[in-house]
Design a protein around this motif. Sequence first.
Motif, PDB file in Angstrom:
ATOM      1  N   GLU A   1       0.705  -1.296  -0.141  1.00  0.00           N
ATOM      2  CA  GLU A   1      -0.054  -0.054  -0.009  1.00  0.00           C
ATOM      3  C   GLU A   1       0.940   1.196   0.059  1.00  0.00           C
ATOM      4  O   GLU A   1       0.501   2.363  -0.452  1.00  0.00           O
ATOM      5  CB  GLU A   1      -0.917  -0.022   1.444  1.00  0.00           C
ATOM      6  CG  GLU A   1      -2.219  -0.943   1.070  1.00  0.00           C
ATOM      7  CD  GLU A   1      -3.322  -0.627   2.194  1.00  0.00           C
ATOM      8  OE1 GLU A   1      -3.241   0.575   2.726  1.00  0.00           O
ATOM      9  OE2 GLU A   1      -4.148  -1.509   2.250  1.00  0.00           O
ATOM     10  N   ILE A   2       1.988   1.383   0.723  1.00  0.00           N
ATOM     11  CA  ILE A   2       2.756   2.275   0.923  1.00  0.00           C
ATOM     12  C   ILE A   2       3.708   2.838  -0.447  1.00  0.00           C
ATOM     13  O   ILE A   2       3.544   3.824  -1.116  1.00  0.00           O
ATOM     14  CB  ILE A   2       3.848   2.022   1.823  1.00  0.00           C
ATOM     15  CG1 ILE A   2       3.191   2.324   3.324  1.00  0.00           C
ATOM     16  CG2 ILE A   2       5.132   3.132   1.670  1.00  0.00           C
ATOM     17  CD1 ILE A   2       4.055   1.714   4.521  1.00  0.00           C
ATOM     18  N   CYS A   3       3.843   1.578  -1.243  1.00  0.00           N
ATOM     19  CA  CYS A   3       4.454   1.857  -2.286  1.00  0.00           C
ATOM     20  C   CYS A   3       3.320   2.396  -3.495  1.00  0.00           C
ATOM     21  O   CYS A   3       3.739   3.228  -4.287  1.00  0.00           O
ATOM     22  CB  CYS A   3       4.928   0.187  -3.020  1.00  0.00           C
ATOM     23  SG  CYS A   3       6.326  -0.289  -2.162  1.00  0.00           S
ATOM     24  N   MET A   4       2.199   1.894  -3.490  1.00  0.00           N
ATOM     25  CA  MET A   4       1.266   2.253  -4.304  1.00  0.00           C
ATOM     26  C   MET A   4       1.083   3.851  -4.037  1.00  0.00           C
ATOM     27  O   MET A   4       0.868   4.568  -5.102  1.00  0.00           O
ATOM     28  CB  MET A   4      -0.051   1.537  -4.057  1.00  0.00           C
ATOM     29  CG  MET A   4      -0.261   0.125  -4.698  1.00  0.00           C
ATOM     30  SD  MET A   4      -1.578  -0.642  -4.629  1.00  0.00           S
ATOM     31  CE  MET A   4      -2.466   0.349  -5.753  1.00  0.00           C
ATOM     32  N   LEU A   5       0.752   4.220  -2.994  1.00  0.00           N
ATOM     33  CA  LEU A   5       0.580   5.676  -2.526  1.00  0.00           C
ATOM     34  C   LEU A   5       1.657   6.515  -2.982  1.00  0.00           C
ATOM     35  O   LEU A   5       1.420   7.581  -3.523  1.00  0.00           O
ATOM     36  CB  LEU A   5       0.154   5.860  -0.977  1.00  0.00           C
ATOM     37  CG  LEU A   5      -0.308   6.887  -0.559  1.00  0.00           C
ATOM     38  CD1 LEU A   5      -1.536   7.571  -1.477  1.00  0.00           C
ATOM     39  CD2 LEU A   5      -0.793   7.034   0.926  1.00  0.00           C
ATOM     40  N   ASP A   6       2.894   6.067  -2.696  1.00  0.00           N
ATOM     41  CA  ASP A   6       3.995   6.780  -3.086  1.00  0.00           C
ATOM     42  C   ASP A   6       4.064   7.023  -4.612  1.00  0.00           C
ATOM     43  O   ASP A   6       4.468   8.089  -5.033  1.00  0.00           O
ATOM     44  CB  ASP A   6       5.585   6.215  -2.516  1.00  0.00           C
ATOM     45  CG  ASP A   6       6.274   7.418  -2.286  1.00  0.00           C
ATOM     46  OD1 ASP A   6       6.168   8.705  -2.053  1.00  0.00           O
ATOM     47  OD2 ASP A   6       7.533   6.953  -2.781  1.00  0.00           O
ATOM     48  N   GLN A   7       3.822   5.864  -5.243  1.00  0.00           N
ATOM     49  CA  GLN A   7       3.789   5.979  -6.741  1.00  0.00           C
ATOM     50  C   GLN A   7       2.712   7.112  -7.087  1.00  0.00           C
ATOM     51  O   GLN A   7       2.808   7.712  -8.234  1.00  0.00           O
ATOM     52  CB  GLN A   7       3.891   4.667  -7.494  1.00  0.00           C
ATOM     53  CG  GLN A   7       5.123   3.698  -7.100  1.00  0.00           C
ATOM     54  CD  GLN A   7       6.167   4.266  -7.961  1.00  0.00           C
ATOM     55  OE1 GLN A   7       6.336   5.244  -8.506  1.00  0.00           O
ATOM     56  NE2 GLN A   7       7.310   3.543  -7.429  1.00  0.00           N
ATOM     57  N   LEU A   8       1.381   6.755  -6.682  1.00  0.00           N
ATOM     58  CA  LEU A   8       0.240   7.423  -7.359  1.00  0.00           C
ATOM     59  C   LEU A   8       0.366   9.000  -7.120  1.00  0.00           C
ATOM     60  O   LEU A   8       0.071   9.970  -7.574  1.00  0.00           O
ATOM     61  CB  LEU A   8      -1.070   7.078  -6.423  1.00  0.00           C
ATOM     62  CG  LEU A   8      -1.456   5.750  -7.033  1.00  0.00           C
ATOM     63  CD1 LEU A   8      -2.533   5.114  -5.971  1.00  0.00           C
ATOM     64  CD2 LEU A   8      -2.088   5.885  -8.421  1.00  0.00           C
ATOM     65  N   SER A   9       1.212   9.566  -5.854  1.00  0.00           N
ATOM     66  CA  SER A   9       1.379  10.876  -5.583  1.00  0.00           C
ATOM     67  C   SER A   9       2.516  11.595  -6.195  1.00  0.00           C
ATOM     68  O   SER A   9       2.690  12.736  -5.992  1.00  0.00           O
ATOM     69  CB  SER A   9       1.542  10.897  -4.092  1.00  0.00           C
ATOM     70  OG  SER A   9       2.604  10.289  -3.471  1.00  0.00           O
ATOM     71  N   GLY A  10       3.331  10.703  -6.806  1.00  0.00           N
ATOM     72  CA  GLY A  10       4.615  11.227  -7.658  1.00  0.00           C
ATOM     73  C   GLY A  10       5.585  11.258  -6.592  1.00  0.00           C
ATOM     74  O   GLY A  10       6.411  12.344  -6.771  1.00  0.00           O
TER      75      GLY A  10
END
Length: 342
Positions: A96-105
């Motif tokens: 989840e952390i990886c996804m959120l960091d990627q989604l937020s740039g």
Amino acid sequence: MTNAFPSTLTFGIFDHLDEDGRDIARQYADRLMLAEACDHLGFYAYHLAEHHCTPHGRGPSPNLFLSSVAQRTQRLRLGPLVMLLALYHPLRAFEEICMLDQLSGGRLELGIGRGSFPTEVGYFGIGADAAPGQYAEASEILINAMKGGTLSYQGRHFELNDVPLTLRPHQRPHPPTWIATNRPEPASWAAANGANIACVGPSSSVRRTTDAFRAGREHKTEADDRAPFLGLLRMVVIGRSEADAYSLAGPAYERWLKSFKFLYDLNGIPTPPNLPLTFDAAIESELCVVGSAASVRKALLGQLEEAGANYLLCQLAFGDLPLGASLYTATTIQSEIMGQVG
């Protein structure tokens, strides 16, 4: 005492997403509007608490809500404060952390912790005795996972065997980390491990925590990209007059307090001794800073200096404060306080 904020002072937003008495979807929409406004106004980050089974938090899945914030903003950083790791399998938390960091740039600010109220995690079948151990193991696994490759771990609560890590965060080596604490010992740990801290309480007591943090940084090199944040949390309401601000903030605090106390009252548990049980007590204890632009600026200046903090976590929305009131406070902070930095 100086008459200007230190040039290193940064401004962020903290939110419980506590119940405002209206439709949940409407409240979500209003918060997204507030986050979007704070992005345009130049606030640094939006931090969202995680609470469960209580009106004190309508954002039990912070990362889900923050993914929406990421799509509505351009520069505003964002993150849970804190993500209750005892409630996550650490591998799921990492993904989840990886996804959120990627989604937020690459705008994630990652707060982790075990929570302040054992009853909430107890509803998930995790006893008060087990929660600290699960949190400790989960945080260790999470730190190891940020290194990439494959992940193996043998512990009392978790066992992982050669798990391929096919995701990674956008920020390298990992997003900035945070803990929430009012005690010197965890602050010393945060300093030694490169984490930021967020504190709440009277400025004089917060100073003991920030002093411990600074002492823990004495032997660290200054090779970091930026200095760490020492955050001070305040509920802030600025009105067009003192009377206007108090008329808005008083009832809103009483509603917020009712939500905060919900699980304590339901389970017959005494509330924390440092919880202000009236609006007047909240003002006296410095939890709430309310008034005109001039009086709020003066109060915050004194509290930040006494606390030794360099990051102001503004809780702009709480209780049944109207969206317009929160937007007015945010705009005034930008024009009357941010504009005075340096």
